[in-house]
Design a protein around this motif. Structure first.
Motif, mmCIF file in Angstrom:
data_model
loop_
_atom_site.group_PDB
_atom_site.id
_atom_site.type_symbol
_atom_site.label_atom_id
_atom_site.label_comp_id
_atom_site.label_asym_id
_atom_site.label_seq_id
_atom_site.Cartn_x
_atom_site.Cartn_y
_atom_site.Cartn_z
ATOM 1 N N VAL A 171 -6.969 -11.315 -4.214
ATOM 2 C CA VAL A 171 -7.238 -9.952 -4.651
ATOM 3 C C VAL A 171 -6.613 -8.954 -3.694
ATOM 4 C CG1 VAL A 171 -9.055 -8.256 -4.976
ATOM 5 C CG2 VAL A 171 -9.371 -10.566 -5.790
ATOM 6 N N LEU A 172 -6.808 -9.160 -2.410
ATOM 7 C CA LEU A 172 -6.381 -8.197 -1.414
ATOM 8 C C LEU A 172 -4.884 -8.284 -1.164
ATOM 9 C CD1 LEU A 172 -9.351 -8.527 1.041
ATOM 10 C CD2 LEU A 172 -9.007 -6.863 -0.778
ATOM 11 N N ALA A 173 -4.258 -9.363 -1.585
ATOM 12 C CA ALA A 173 -2.823 -9.470 -1.405
ATOM 13 C C ALA A 173 -2.056 -8.770 -2.517
ATOM 14 C CB ALA A 173 -2.411 -10.940 -1.347
ATOM 15 N N SER A 174 -2.746 -8.466 -3.611
ATOM 16 C CA SER A 174 -2.031 -7.934 -4.766
ATOM 17 C C SER A 174 -2.565 -6.594 -5.236
ATOM 18 C CB SER A 174 -2.129 -8.938 -5.918
ATOM 19 O OG SER A 174 -3.485 -9.148 -6.257
ATOM 20 N N THR A 175 -3.435 -5.991 -4.452
ATOM 21 C CA THR A 175 -3.999 -4.708 -4.852
ATOM 22 C C THR A 175 -3.910 -3.731 -3.692
ATOM 23 O OG1 THR A 175 -6.193 -5.359 -4.111
ATOM 24 C CG2 THR A 175 -5.648 -5.816 -6.404
ATOM 25 N N PRO A 176 -4.173 -2.449 -3.959
ATOM 26 C CA PRO A 176 -4.203 -1.493 -2.852
ATOM 27 C C PRO A 176 -5.225 -1.896 -1.809
ATOM 28 C CG PRO A 176 -4.216 -0.367 -4.971
ATOM 29 C CD PRO A 176 -4.419 -1.819 -5.250
ATOM 30 N N SER A 177 -5.132 -1.242 -0.654
ATOM 31 C CA SER A 177 -5.947 -1.656 0.475
ATOM 32 C C SER A 177 -7.422 -1.373 0.292
ATOM 33 C CB SER A 177 -5.461 -0.951 1.746
ATOM 34 O OG SER A 177 -5.515 0.455 1.571
ATOM 35 N N ASP A 189 10.371 -2.593 2.098
ATOM 36 C CA ASP A 189 10.550 -3.607 3.127
ATOM 37 C C ASP A 189 10.791 -2.988 4.501
ATOM 38 O OD1 ASP A 189 10.210 -5.793 1.502
ATOM 39 O OD2 ASP A 189 12.328 -5.874 0.921
ATOM 40 N N LEU A 190 11.182 -1.712 4.527
ATOM 41 C CA LEU A 190 11.561 -1.084 5.787
ATOM 42 C C LEU A 190 10.486 -0.170 6.352
ATOM 43 C CD1 LEU A 190 15.270 -0.154 4.955
ATOM 44 C CD2 LEU A 190 14.418 -2.161 6.185
ATOM 45 N N PHE A 191 9.666 0.442 5.508
ATOM 46 C CA PHE A 191 8.684 1.387 6.030
ATOM 47 C C PHE A 191 7.534 1.542 5.044
ATOM 48 C CE2 PHE A 191 11.300 4.033 3.322
ATOM 49 C CZ PHE A 191 10.399 4.916 2.744
ATOM 50 N N LYS A 192 6.494 2.224 5.533
ATOM 51 C CA LYS A 192 5.342 2.570 4.701
ATOM 52 C C LYS A 192 4.908 3.984 5.068
ATOM 53 C CE LYS A 192 1.541 0.259 5.390
ATOM 54 N NZ LYS A 192 0.519 -0.824 5.313
ATOM 55 N N TRP A 207 -4.884 2.140 -8.378
ATOM 56 C CA TRP A 207 -3.667 1.953 -9.194
ATOM 57 C C TRP A 207 -2.504 1.655 -8.272
ATOM 58 C CZ3 TRP A 207 0.871 4.864 -9.021
ATOM 59 C CH2 TRP A 207 1.803 4.596 -10.030
ATOM 60 N N TRP A 208 -1.607 0.809 -8.733
ATOM 61 C CA TRP A 208 -0.364 0.578 -8.003
ATOM 62 C C TRP A 208 0.728 0.194 -8.986
ATOM 63 C CZ3 TRP A 208 2.373 -4.092 -7.475
ATOM 64 C CH2 TRP A 208 1.734 -5.237 -8.005
ATOM 65 N N ALA A 209 1.948 0.390 -8.547
ATOM 66 C CA ALA A 209 3.084 0.081 -9.415
ATOM 67 C C ALA A 209 4.263 -0.341 -8.553
ATOM 68 C CB ALA A 209 3.465 1.288 -10.261
ATOM 69 N N PRO A 210 5.015 -1.378 -9.003
ATOM 70 C CA PRO A 210 6.236 -1.766 -8.281
ATOM 71 C C PRO A 210 7.322 -0.717 -8.509
ATOM 72 C CG PRO A 210 6.003 -3.049 -10.294
ATOM 73 C CD PRO A 210 4.760 -2.216 -10.180
ATOM 74 N N LEU A 211 8.105 -0.452 -7.458
ATOM 75 C CA LEU A 211 9.136 0.576 -7.562
ATOM 76 C C LEU A 211 10.519 0.069 -7.202
ATOM 77 C CD1 LEU A 211 7.376 3.694 -5.982
ATOM 78 C CD2 LEU A 211 7.616 3.116 -8.395
ATOM 79 N N GLY A 212 10.635 -1.137 -6.668
ATOM 80 C CA GLY A 212 11.941 -1.597 -6.211
ATOM 81 C C GLY A 212 12.205 -3.023 -6.599
ATOM 82 N N VAL A 213 13.202 -3.563 -5.949
ATOM 83 C CA VAL A 213 13.641 -4.908 -6.305
ATOM 84 C C VAL A 213 12.815 -5.976 -5.619
ATOM 85 C CG1 VAL A 213 16.005 -4.171 -6.794
ATOM 86 C CG2 VAL A 213 15.360 -4.828 -4.457
ATOM 87 N N THR A 214 12.074 -5.617 -4.583
ATOM 88 C CA THR A 214 11.234 -6.603 -3.908
ATOM 89 C C THR A 214 9.770 -6.286 -4.185
ATOM 90 O OG1 THR A 214 10.954 -5.384 -1.837
ATOM 91 C CG2 THR A 214 12.955 -6.702 -2.059
ATOM 92 N N GLU A 215 8.932 -7.306 -3.972
ATOM 93 C CA GLU A 215 7.518 -7.115 -4.256
ATOM 94 C C GLU A 215 6.847 -6.138 -3.304
ATOM 95 O OE1 GLU A 215 4.976 -10.437 -3.578
ATOM 96 O OE2 GLU A 215 6.270 -11.289 -2.029
ATOM 97 N N ASN A 216 7.491 -5.818 -2.197
ATOM 98 C CA ASN A 216 6.903 -4.875 -1.252
ATOM 99 C C ASN A 216 7.225 -3.422 -1.563
ATOM 100 O OD1 ASN A 216 5.604 -6.780 0.391
ATOM 101 N ND2 ASN A 216 7.512 -7.216 1.506
#
Length: 1004
Positions: free
Chosen positions: A19-25, A898-901, A841-850
Motif C-alpha cells: 500500500v505504502l509503496a504505491s500510494t501517496p505518503s 528520478d532526479l528530484f522531489k 490522489w496520484w498520477a504518473p507523469l513520466g516514463v518511469t514509475e517515479n
C-alpha cells in the motif's frame, strides 16, 4: 529467511505492505487485493483490528503516515508533524508551552480530538509505552526515534476493547522499521529567518541479516538539539504588554497592546506604610510614590520619574531548548519454520531547560515572608532585653512613616520586591527513558493462526534542578538586621551589621538589605537562596499473549477471530525537596506522590463475513470485540465495540463502529498528595443569611454550628476582609475514583472510483462522522461550583469538601470558610462530535514509475466540544474557540522524478474566538456589541520541501517552514489562551516565523 516466516506479523505488530509503496505518503484506508497481500505475507494486521486478514481495510477511521512523509517534513520531533493533522488538538505539553511548568518542561505530547492527552493511547509496534509525565500514562514523543519509524497509524475513535484503557479518543501507533539491510544516515541543520532557535540532528540506522537470512538485527543512533528561543530575542515579545480588551471590554481593542504593562514587583523594592508607598527611581533616589507603568510620580523625595515597574518579558521563554540522545534496536531470529524470537529496545536521554523572571517576593500573603501579619519589623528587641534597635538598612523617610500595625510594639512596613540579585529562575531537566520488549511469535495450523507472547518493560526517571528560589525562614532571619554595638558575634567589631538571631548567625546568616536595586549582598544571597529539586520515576511491566486467525470458512469468507490476555503493572512517584514539601520556599505546600496498580485483561474479537461477491454486496461484514479488565484500584471494567462494513460495489465501502471505551484513573488522579492553595474570587453563599429566611440556602447554611453562632452574635452571617482572604483548600487525588466510560460511534464511507478510470483511477475519498460522549469524567471540581452544589442545591457529597471554622472561633470568624478542597471526582461529562474528510490522489507523469504528482488532504470540522462540570449543568463549549477551531485542514502537493522531489504543505486553522466564559465577564462593558466574543482570523501556513538525488546513495534536501512568514495572532497577557512570554497561543500558532533547514541523506 525461512519462506513460511518471511514476514512475521503478530497481533502486537502491524504492516501495510505494498500500500505504502504505491500510494501517496499519507494514506487513508487504502486496500490491497489478496494477490498483493500474498506478495507481502499471508496475513496482515492493521491498527484497529487484531484479526489477521489478507487486506488492510479498517472498519474504523484510520490514517497512515509513512516514513517518506516524515523525511519530507524535516522535523526534529515527530510531534511537529502530527500536529499538522486536524484530528489532533492543542498539545498538553510542547516546547512552546512548558517553560512555566514545575514539571514536564520540554515534553512533547499529542491529544486526539482535543479531549485530553491522557485519553490518547500511544503505542510502539502495537504495544504500550511507559508514560513520561509523573503519575500519568502520557507519553513523551521525544522518546520516538523519528528516523527509525516506518510509519504512524492514527486510529480515531474508542478502541479500549482492543488496546485497553486510555484509548478513548483513539490510538497513535508508531511502527518501527524491520528487516532493514544496509546503512541509512542523515544530518540536518535549521534556523529561523531571525537567526535563532537553531535545530540540528544526526541519525544513523544500520541493519543486517545473519544466519543465512534466518535473523535480522537493526540499530539506530540519533542526536538532536533544539536551542530554544528567549522572549527578549524578538521585538514583539521583548517588553511586557497587556491586552487592551481586558482593560476596556471593547471588542475592537482585542489584540491591541497596552505597552508597557510592567510588574509592580520591582528590583528596587516597593515599601508600604499606612500613609505612603516608597520606591527608588532609576538613579537610586528614594521617592514616596510608585507608578507601575505611568510616566511620572507627583510626589518625590528624589528626582525619580516613572514607570517604576519591572519588565518580566526580558527573562521569559518562547521555546525551551531540548537536546536528545536516542538509541533503538530491534531484531528477530527464526528458530524454526513456525517459531520466531524477537526483541526491541529503546533508550532516550532528553535534556531541557527553562528560564523565567527573577522571583517576586512579598512580605504579606499566604506565601509571603510574614504570612501572619504580612509586615516586616523595621526595629527589634535586643536579645534578652527590652531595648529596641532599628534596622540600619531602613531609610529615615520610610522609618518616619512606619507605624506599629500589628500591636507588637515595633514599627513595621509591608514590601514587595523582585529578587534580581538571585538571578533568573532557571530549571534544568534530565529525563531518561528505557524500554525493552522480548518475545516469541509464530504460526499454527498450517499458518491459519498467528500467535505471539511478549514481555514489555519500560522505565522513566526525571531529575529536575531549579535555582532562583528562596528559603523563607532564612530570609526572615536575614531581614532582622541590627548594628552589632555589643559585639554579639564576638568578632571584635561594634559597627558591623549582623543578623539578630544567634542560631541563624551560627548557621551562616548574612543580613539582607532589600532597599534599592542590587543591594542584597552575595553573602546574603548565599544564605537565603534555595535550590529546588524534583525527581520522578515511572515503571511499567506488561506480559501479553495473542492469537489471531480464522476458525473456518463461511460462504462469504473466513470467520476471523482474535483473542488475548495481558497483565500490566504500573508504579510512579514524584518527590519534591523538603522546603517545597513544607511550603518554605515562598510557595504553597506541595507534597510527594507515589502509587501503583496492576490489571489483568482479556479480550476476544470476531469478524463475520455475511455476503461477498453478490450484486449489491461485494462485501457485507460485521464484527465485534469485548474486553474485561480487573484493576487492583477500580475493580472489573468492561469495554466493547461493534463494527460493520458494507461494500455495495468495488468503488464504495460504507463502514461504522459503535464502541464503549473506558479509562481507569491514573496514579496521580488516585494518589496525588494534598497540595495547598489559596483560591481568590470566591463568594460565601451564606453571607447575609439571617436567623430565618433564605430558602433552602438559608436552611443549609444555618445547619452549620459555626454559621449559626455567627448569626446569633451578629444578627446575620457576617464576614470581615480577613475571613474572605483566608480561604484555603487542598487539591489532590482521590482513591475512591472509578473509571470514566465513553460511548462513541462513527459512520463513514470510503470511495475509490476505480471504475471511472482516468484521473479517478487513483483517487480515494473518505468521509466519517464521529461522536464521543464521556461520562464520569475525572476532574477537579471548581470550588465556586462546590459551594453552589452544597448550599444552593443541598448536595451533601459536595458539602463534605467544605470545612468552616467552628463556633468557638472569635465571633467575627465563626462559621467562615476555612477549607474548600478540590479533590478529583467522577462528576463531569465531555461531548465532542465532528466530521473528518480525506482525499488521496496520484498520477504518473513520466516514463518511469517515479515520475508522479500526488496530493493528499485531511479536513476536520468540529461540531461540538463541550464540557459539563455536572451532567445537569450548562455546557462550557470550546468548539470554535482558540485551539479548537471548528475548521482545520492540511493539504500536501508533491511532484517527484528520478532526479528530484518538490513538495508543498498547507495548514489552515479556521477563525477562532476567545473563551466564552472570559467574554461574559466583559459583556456589560460592551453593550453595543452584545458582549460578543472577539475573534482571531483564520491562519494559513505554507511549508516547502525539496530533495535532489545526487546519486543512488546520496540525497540533498532543504525546506522552508512558514514560507509566507505568517504572523501568529496577538493573544496578549490577560487573555485566555496566551502562553506566557510568547504574546500568542504558542501551542496553537507558529511563534517562530519563517525558518529554513537543509540536510544530506545517505543510503547504502
Amino acid at each position: 529467511m525461512k519462506t513460511s516466516t518471511k514476514l512475521r506479523l503478530s497481533a502486537g505488530s502491524f504492516a501495510v505492505g505494498l500500500v505504502l509503496a504505491s500510494t501517496p505518503s499519507f494514506a487513508q484506508d487504502e486496500a490491497v487485493d489478496e494477490t498483493e497481500a500474498e506478495e507481502v505475507g499471508d496475513l496482515i494486521i492493521v491498527t484497529g483490528s487484531r484479526i489477521a486478514s489478507p487486506t488492510v481495510e479498517s472498519p474504523a477511521p484510520l490514517q497512515i503516515l509513512d516514513d517518506a512523509a516524515i523525511d519530507d517534513a524535516g522535523v526534529t520531533n515527530v510531534q511537529e508533524l502530527l500536529l499538522e493533522n486536524p484530528v489532533f488538538g492543542t498539545p498538553a505539553l510542547s516546547r512552546t508551552n512548558s517553560a512555566f511548568l514545575t514539571s514536564g518542561t520540554g515534553t512533547a505530547t499529542v491529544d486526539l480530538r482535543d479531549i485530553g492527552s491522557a485519553r490518547t493511547l500511544v503505542l510502539i509496534n502495537g504495544r504500550r509505552v511507559v508514560g513520561s509525565v509523573a503519575n500519568s500514562p502520557i507519553v513523551d514523543l521525544n522518546v520516538i526515534p523519528t528516523q527509525f519509524v516506518e510509519r504512524i497509524d492514527i486510529l480515531t475513535g474508542g478502541a479500549s476493547s482492543l488496546y485497553g484503557s486510555d484509548a478513548v479518543a483513539g490510538v497513535v501507533n508508531f511502527v518501527y522499521k524491520r528487516d532493514f539491510e544496509g546503512i541509512e544516515a542523515n544530518g540536518q541543520y535549521g534556523i529561523t529567518e531571525h537567526g535563532d532557535d537553531a535545530r540540528y540532528q544526526l541519525n544513523t540506522t544500520i541493519g543486517t541479516n545473519f544466519a543465512d537470512g534466518d535473523g535480522n538485527i537493526m540499530v539506530h543512533f540519533g542526536y538532536s538539539n533544539e536551542e530554544g528561543l528567549l522572549s527578549r530575542k524578538r521585538a514583539n515579545t521583548a517588553v511586557d504588554d497587556f491586552d487592551l480588551f481586558r482593560l476596556t471590554g471593547n471588542r475592537d481593542d482585542f489584540g491591541t497592546e497596552s505597552i508597557p504593562f510592567f510588574s509592580s514587583f520591582p528590583p528596587q523594592g516597593r515599601f508600604i506604610t499606612p500613609t505612603r508607598t516608597f520606591t527608588y527611581d532609576p538613579n537610586g533616589n528614594l521617592q514616596n510614590c510608585f507608578t507601575t507603568n505611568g510616566p511620572t510620580c507627583a510626589a518625590t523625595i528624589g528626582s525619580g520619574t516613572g514607570p517604576n515597574g519591572f519588565n518580566r518579558q526580558n527573562f521569559r521563554t518562547i521555546a525551551v531548548p531540548v537536546e536528545r540522545y536516542l538509541f533503538a534496536a530491534s531484531g528477530e531470529y527464526a528458530l524454526n519454520d513456525d517459531i520466531n524470537f524477537f526483541f526491541e529496545g529503546t533508550f532516550n536521554k532528553t535534556s531541557s531547560a527553562r528560564e523565567i523572571e527573577p522571583f517576586a517576593l512579598s512580605s504579606s500573603g499566604t506565601t509571603g515572608i510574614y504570612p501572619g501579619s504580612g509586615q516586616m519589623p523595621i526595629e527589634n528587641y535586643l536579645p534578652g532585653t527590652n531595648t529596641i534597635v532599628a534596622n540600619p538598612y531602613v531609610p529615615a523617610a520610610i522609618a518616619a512613616a512606619a507605624t506599629d500595625t500589628d500591636g507588637d510594639g515595633l514599627r513595621d512596613i509591608g514590601f514587595v520586591r523582585r529578587l534580581v540579585e538571585f538571578g533568573s529562575r532557571l530549571g534544568s531537566t534530565e529525563r531518561d527513558f528505557y524500554r525493552m520488549v522480548v518475545g516469541f511469535d509464530g504460526t499454527l495450523a498450517d499458518d491459519r493462526f498467528r500467535w505471539d507472547v511478549s514481555y514489555n518493560y519500560g522505565q522513566v526517571s526525571e531529575n529536575q534542578i531549579s535555582t532562583g528560589q528562596v528559603n523563607v525562614v532564612n530570609f526572615r532571619d536575614a531581614l532582622a538586621a541590627i548594628v552589632d554595638v555589643n559585639d554579639l558575634d564576638g568578632d571584635g567589631l561594634t559597627t558591623d551589621v549582623i543578623c539578630l538571631d544567634a542560631e541563624a548567625r551560627a548557621n551562616g546568616c548574612a543580613p539582607a538589605n532589600i532597599f534599592g536595586a542590587g543591594n542584597i549582598s552575595q553573602a546574603a544571597v548565599g544564605y537565603i537562596q534555595a535550590q529546588g529539586t524534583f525527581q520522578t520515576g515511572l515503571k511499567q511491566h506488561v506480559v501479553q499473549g495473542n492469537i489471531s486467525g480464522s476458525l473456518f470458512d463461511l460462504p462469504a469468507g473466513p470467520l476471523g477471530v482474535a483473542a488475548g490476555v495481558e497483565y500490566r503493572r504500573e508504579s510512579s512517584f514524584s518527590d519534591n525537596d523538603a522546603l517545597t514539601n513544607q511550603g518554605l520556599n515562598a510557595g504553597n505546600v506541595l507534597p510527594d506522590t507515589s502509587g501503583k496498580f496492576d490489571v489483568v485483561e482479556g479480550f476476544v474479537e470476531v469478524r463475520v463475513p455475511i455476503l461477498a461477491n453478490t450484486p449489491g454486496f461485494e462485501l457485507l461484514e460485521v464484527g465485534g470485540a469485548v474486553r474485561v479488565a480487573d484493576y487492583s484500584t477500580v475493580g472489573t471494567v468492561y469495554s466493547w465495540n461493534v463494527t460493520g462494513t458494507w461494500q455495495p460495489i468495488d468503488d464504495i465501502r460504507i463502514r461504522g463502529t459503535w464502541a464503549r471505551a473506558v479509562r481507569a484513573p491514573n496514579i496521580g488522579e488516585l494518589f496525588a498528595g494534598l497540595s495547598q492553595t489559596f483560591p481568590a474570587g470566591l463568594s460565601d453563599p451564606c453571607a447575609g443569611i439571617g436567623a430565618t429566611g433564605g430558602g433552602a440556602t438559608g436552611d443549609n447554611c444555618r445547619a452549620d454550628a459555626g454559621v449559626a453562632a455567627n448569626i446569633a452574635a451578629n444578627g446575620t452571617f457576617t464576614l470581615n476582609q480577613a475571613d474572605l482572604q483566608g480561604i484555603s483548600g487542598f487539591n489532590g487525588g482521590n482513591p475512591n475514583l472509578f473509571e470514566e466510560t465513553a460511548d462513541s460511534w462513527t459512520v463513514g464511507a470510503v470511495i475509490a472510483p476505480r471504475s471511472l478510470g482516468g484521473v479517478f483511477e487513483r483517487l480515494t475519498l473518505t468521509a466519517d462522522y464521529y461522536n464521543i460522549e464521556i461520562e464520569d469524567v475525572i476532574s477537579g471540581f471548581p470550588r465556586a461550583d462546590t459551594l453552589d452544589q452544597c448550599y444552593n442545591q443541598g448536595n451533601q457529597t459536595f458539602c463534605g469538601l467544605i470545612t468552616r471554622r467552628p463556633a468557638a472561633t472569635a465571633v467575627n470568624s465563626a462559621g467562615s470558610l476555612q477549607f474548600i478542597n478540590a479533590l478529583q471526582v467522577n462528576a463531569a461529562v465531555t461531548k465532542t462530535s465532528g466530521v473528518d474528510v480525506t482525499a488521496n490522489w496520484w498520477a504518473p507523469l513520466g516514463v518511469t514509475e517515479n515520475d508522479r504528482l500526488s496530493m493528499r488532504v485531511a479536513y476536520t470540522h468540529v461540531i461540538e466540544n463541550d464540557f459539563f462540570s455536572l451532567p445537569t449543568e450548562d455546557p462550557d463549549p470550546s468548539a470554535g474557540e482558540i485551539g479548537t477551531a471548528k475548521d482545520r485542514f492540511t493539504a500536501n502537493l508533491n511532484y517527484q522524478t528520478d532526479l528530484f522531489k518538490l513538495g508543498f504543505t498547507g495548514t489552515y486553522i479556521g477563525k477562532s474566538s476567545e473563551d466564552d466564559g472570559f467574554c461574559a465577564a466583559f459583556a456589560a462593558l460592551d453593550p453595543a456589541r452584545g458582549g460578543s466574543c472577539p475573534t482571531v482570523p483564520a491562519i494559513f501556513y505554507l511549508d516547502m520541501n525539496a530533495s535532489f538525488y545526487v546519486t543512488d546513495q546520496a540525497e540533498f534536501y532543504f525546506g522552508v517552514d512558514n514560507l509566507l512568514d505568517t504572523d501568529a495572532p496577538n493573544l496578549l497577557s490577560g487573555t485566555s489562551f496566551n502562553v506566557t512570554g510568547t504574546d500568542t497561543a504558542a501551542d496553537v500558532y507558529d511563534p517562530f516565523g519563517r525558518r529554513y533547514y537543509a540536510g544530506v541523506r545517505f543510503r547504502f
